[in-house]
Write a protein that holds these residues in place. Structure first.
Motif, PDB file in Angstrom:
ATOM      1  N   ARG A   1       0.855  -1.183   0.000  1.00 27.87           N
ATOM      2  CA  ARG A   1       0.000   0.000   0.000  1.00 27.87           C
ATOM      3  C   ARG A   1       0.890   1.232   0.000  1.00 27.87           C
ATOM      4  NH1 ARG A   1      -4.138   1.793   4.880  1.00 27.87           N
ATOM      5  NH2 ARG A   1      -5.062   3.612   3.844  1.00 27.87           N
ATOM      6  N   LEU A   2       0.715   2.091  -0.989  1.00 28.83           N
ATOM      7  CA  LEU A   2       1.541   3.277  -1.112  1.00 28.83           C
ATOM      8  C   LEU A   2       0.894   4.470  -0.425  1.00 28.83           C
ATOM      9  CD1 LEU A   2       2.504   2.992  -4.895  1.00 28.83           C
ATOM     10  CD2 LEU A   2       3.823   2.193  -2.916  1.00 28.83           C
ATOM     11  N   HIS A   3       1.717   5.451  -0.102  1.00 30.69           N
ATOM     12  CA  HIS A   3       1.185   6.706   0.413  1.00 30.69           C
ATOM     13  C   HIS A   3       0.336   7.371  -0.663  1.00 30.69           C
ATOM     14  CE1 HIS A   3       3.325   6.849   4.221  1.00 30.69           C
ATOM     15  NE2 HIS A   3       4.425   6.458   3.605  1.00 30.69           N
ATOM     16  N   GLU A   4      -0.661   8.121  -0.243  1.00 32.48           N
ATOM     17  CA  GLU A   4      -1.567   8.779  -1.181  1.00 32.48           C
ATOM     18  C   GLU A   4      -0.772   9.636  -2.165  1.00 32.48           C
ATOM     19  OE1 GLU A   4      -5.574  11.608  -1.176  1.00 32.48           O
ATOM     20  OE2 GLU A   4      -4.653  10.949   0.717  1.00 32.48           O
ATOM     21  N   GLY A   5      -1.059   9.419  -3.448  1.00 33.10           N
ATOM     22  CA  GLY A   5      -0.399  10.181  -4.498  1.00 33.10           C
ATOM     23  C   GLY A   5       0.941   9.645  -4.925  1.00 33.10           C
ATOM     24  N   ALA A   6       1.475   8.635  -4.215  1.00 31.87           N
ATOM     25  CA  ALA A   6       2.790   8.094  -4.550  1.00 31.87           C
ATOM     26  C   ALA A   6       2.700   7.189  -5.768  1.00 31.87           C
ATOM     27  CB  ALA A   6       3.362   7.322  -3.365  1.00 31.87           C
ATOM     28  N   ARG A   7       3.764   7.149  -6.523  1.00 33.66           N
ATOM     29  CA  ARG A   7       3.856   6.269  -7.683  1.00 33.66           C
ATOM     30  C   ARG A   7       5.229   5.612  -7.652  1.00 33.66           C
ATOM     31  NH1 ARG A   7      -0.612   7.395  -7.484  1.00 33.66           N
ATOM     32  NH2 ARG A   7      -2.055   8.187  -9.076  1.00 33.66           N
ATOM     33  N   VAL A   8       5.251   4.316  -7.765  1.00 34.50           N
ATOM     34  CA  VAL A   8       6.529   3.606  -7.785  1.00 34.50           C
ATOM     35  C   VAL A   8       6.402   2.399  -8.700  1.00 34.50           C
ATOM     36  CG1 VAL A   8       5.944   2.242  -5.727  1.00 34.50           C
ATOM     37  CG2 VAL A   8       8.338   2.517  -6.384  1.00 34.50           C
ATOM     38  N   ASP A   9       7.426   2.158  -9.474  1.00 32.33           N
ATOM     39  CA  ASP A   9       7.456   1.023 -10.389  1.00 32.33           C
ATOM     40  C   ASP A   9       7.804  -0.249  -9.611  1.00 32.33           C
ATOM     41  OD1 ASP A   9       9.441  -0.746 -12.299  1.00 32.33           O
ATOM     42  OD2 ASP A   9       7.752   0.133 -13.393  1.00 32.33           O
ATOM     43  N   PRO A  10       7.124  -1.368  -9.897  1.00 34.62           N
ATOM     44  CA  PRO A  10       7.440  -2.614  -9.175  1.00 34.62           C
ATOM     45  C   PRO A  10       8.909  -3.003  -9.259  1.00 34.62           C
ATOM     46  CG  PRO A  10       5.406  -2.864 -10.404  1.00 34.62           C
ATOM     47  CD  PRO A  10       5.994  -1.557 -10.833  1.00 34.62           C
ATOM     48  N   ASP A  11       9.525  -2.795 -10.425  1.00 34.02           N
ATOM     49  CA  ASP A  11      10.937  -3.139 -10.560  1.00 34.02           C
ATOM     50  C   ASP A  11      11.817  -2.251  -9.689  1.00 34.02           C
ATOM     51  OD1 ASP A  11      10.577  -5.256 -12.264  1.00 34.02           O
ATOM     52  OD2 ASP A  11      10.758  -4.052 -14.086  1.00 34.02           O
ATOM     53  N   ALA A  12      11.424  -0.986  -9.549  1.00 33.74           N
ATOM     54  CA  ALA A  12      12.187  -0.092  -8.670  1.00 33.74           C
ATOM     55  C   ALA A  12      12.064  -0.550  -7.221  1.00 33.74           C
ATOM     56  CB  ALA A  12      11.691   1.342  -8.830  1.00 33.74           C
ATOM     57  N   LEU A  13      10.882  -1.036  -6.863  1.00 33.22           N
ATOM     58  CA  LEU A  13      10.673  -1.540  -5.498  1.00 33.22           C
ATOM     59  C   LEU A  13      11.520  -2.786  -5.269  1.00 33.22           C
ATOM     60  CD1 LEU A  13       8.895  -0.520  -3.188  1.00 33.22           C
ATOM     61  CD2 LEU A  13       7.178  -2.211  -3.854  1.00 33.22           C
ATOM     62  N   ARG A  14      11.569  -3.654  -6.269  1.00 31.06           N
ATOM     63  CA  ARG A  14      12.414  -4.844  -6.146  1.00 31.06           C
ATOM     64  C   ARG A  14      13.891  -4.458  -6.059  1.00 31.06           C
ATOM     65  NH1 ARG A  14       9.111  -6.627 -10.448  1.00 31.06           N
ATOM     66  NH2 ARG A  14       7.444  -8.018  -9.758  1.00 31.06           N
ATOM     67  N   GLY A  15      14.278  -3.484  -6.857  1.00 33.67           N
ATOM     68  CA  GLY A  15      15.658  -3.035  -6.812  1.00 33.67           C
ATOM     69  C   GLY A  15      16.032  -2.486  -5.446  1.00 33.67           C
ATOM     70  N   PHE A  16      15.082  -1.840  -4.804  1.00 33.60           N
ATOM     71  CA  PHE A  16      15.302  -1.304  -3.456  1.00 33.60           C
ATOM     72  C   PHE A  16      15.574  -2.447  -2.487  1.00 33.60           C
ATOM     73  CE2 PHE A  16      13.765   0.247   0.675  1.00 33.60           C
ATOM     74  CZ  PHE A  16      14.423   1.464   0.767  1.00 33.60           C
ATOM     75  N   VAL A  17      14.819  -3.540  -2.622  1.00 29.41           N
ATOM     76  CA  VAL A  17      15.020  -4.705  -1.758  1.00 29.41           C
ATOM     77  C   VAL A  17      16.304  -5.435  -2.144  1.00 29.41           C
ATOM     78  CG1 VAL A  17      14.062  -6.930  -1.029  1.00 29.41           C
ATOM     79  CG2 VAL A  17      12.547  -4.974  -1.386  1.00 29.41           C
ATOM     80  N   ARG A  18      16.538  -5.568  -3.452  1.00 21.44           N
ATOM     81  CA  ARG A  18      17.691  -6.334  -3.928  1.00 21.44           C
ATOM     82  C   ARG A  18      19.008  -5.739  -3.434  1.00 21.44           C
ATOM     83  NH1 ARG A  18      16.556  -6.152  -9.165  1.00 21.44           N
ATOM     84  NH2 ARG A  18      15.225  -7.986  -9.006  1.00 21.44           N
ATOM     85  N   GLY A  19      19.047  -4.444  -3.269  1.00 25.35           N
ATOM     86  CA  GLY A  19      20.275  -3.828  -2.804  1.00 25.35           C
ATOM     87  C   GLY A  19      20.559  -4.066  -1.338  1.00 25.35           C
ATOM     88  N   ARG A  20      19.608  -4.662  -0.628  1.00 25.07           N
ATOM     89  CA  ARG A  20      19.746  -4.860   0.814  1.00 25.07           C
ATOM     90  C   ARG A  20      19.638  -6.315   1.267  1.00 25.07           C
ATOM     91  NH1 ARG A  20      17.774  -0.124  -0.523  1.00 25.07           N
ATOM     92  NH2 ARG A  20      18.099   1.712   0.798  1.00 25.07           N
ATOM     93  N   MET A  21      19.182  -7.195   0.371  1.00 23.50           N
ATOM     94  CA  MET A  21      18.921  -8.574   0.774  1.00 23.50           C
ATOM     95  C   MET A  21      19.391  -9.543  -0.304  1.00 23.50           C
ATOM     96  SD  MET A  21      15.145  -8.194   2.547  1.00 23.50           S
ATOM     97  CE  MET A  21      15.557  -9.375   3.825  1.00 23.50           C
TER      98      MET A  21
END
Length: 236
Positions: A156-176
């Protein structure tokens, strides 16, 4: 005033651990502290029952005078949680450091087993929660014919937020590790909740299982990268 974190369960009458008001702020906010006196605590491997090494994640177990005798008129249910040696199996996953300080990492029933790898959703959720666009999330196991389970996430994103699924995965991939990166990502407006406001992961898993078995478009349309991308590969 000092805020302390207590941990336990009803079957253990009910508090087993408490943080130390003189401990570091990191310990007081990220662990449940040391066990209270007159009880034994251990962490065991869920598959073998062997005691885990310090720092290893396993199921948290208690033994002592405070452990219940059993569930009323339900010996079968009692046997499932209290073993013959008197250890109460909490169903919680955690790790104990060299000093005996306990860190809870999730619930055993929420653990994802992907191709033999044990994956702990709470770790992934903690990373997703650090993303500035993420308001809330739930990570869970998704049925998979090849791996047994894959990692799925409702976000669930903050109201008005937009994020690409791949960018979200990249955020996780850099840490795990690569196998902890969600293969399936669904953006949702809300979550099924318990009466106390907790996310009902069981309801989410059952919903996604239904999509999987019925070939629902919502499952087929979930944004998915190639399997097991090499760590050095850019993009998905």
């Amino acid at each position: 005033r000092e805020l302390l974190i207590g941990y336990g369960q009803t079957e253990a009458s009910p508090i087993t651990h408490l943080t130390d008001p003189h401990a570091s702020i990191e310990e007081r906010t990220s662990t449940v502290g040391l066990n209270l006196p007159h009880q034994e605590v251990k962490v065991v491997h869920p598959d073998t029952g062997a005691t885990a090494r310090r720092g290893e994640v396993g199921e948290v177990c208690f033994r002592g005078y405070h452990v219940m005798r059993g569930y009323l008129d339900d010996p079968a249910a009692t046997a499932r949680v209290v073993d013959p040696a008197g250890w109460l199996h909490s169903g919680d996953l955690g790790a104990m450091d060299e000093r005996g300080v306990l860190r809870i990492t999730g619930r055993l029933k929420d653990m994802i087993i992907r191709g033999g790898e044990n994956i702990y959703p709470a770790r992934i959720e903690a990373v997703l929660d650090e993303h500035p666009d993420v308001m809330d999330c739930a990570v869970f196991g998704v049925p998979d014919d090849r791996m047994g389970e894959e990692v799925g996430a409702w976000v669930r994103l903050h109201e008005g937020a937009r994020v690409d699924p791949d960018a979200l995965r990249g955020f996780v991939r850099g840490r795990m590790a690569h196998y902890e990166v969600p293969r399936y990502v669904w953006f949702v407006d809300d979550f099924p909740l318990t009466v106390t406001g907790k996310i009902r992961k069981l309801s989410i898993r059952e919903q996604v299982k239904q999509w999987f078995h019925e070939g629902d478009p919502r499952f087929a349309a979930a944004d998915r990268p190639p399997r097991d991308p090499a760590p050095a590969t850019a993009g998905t």
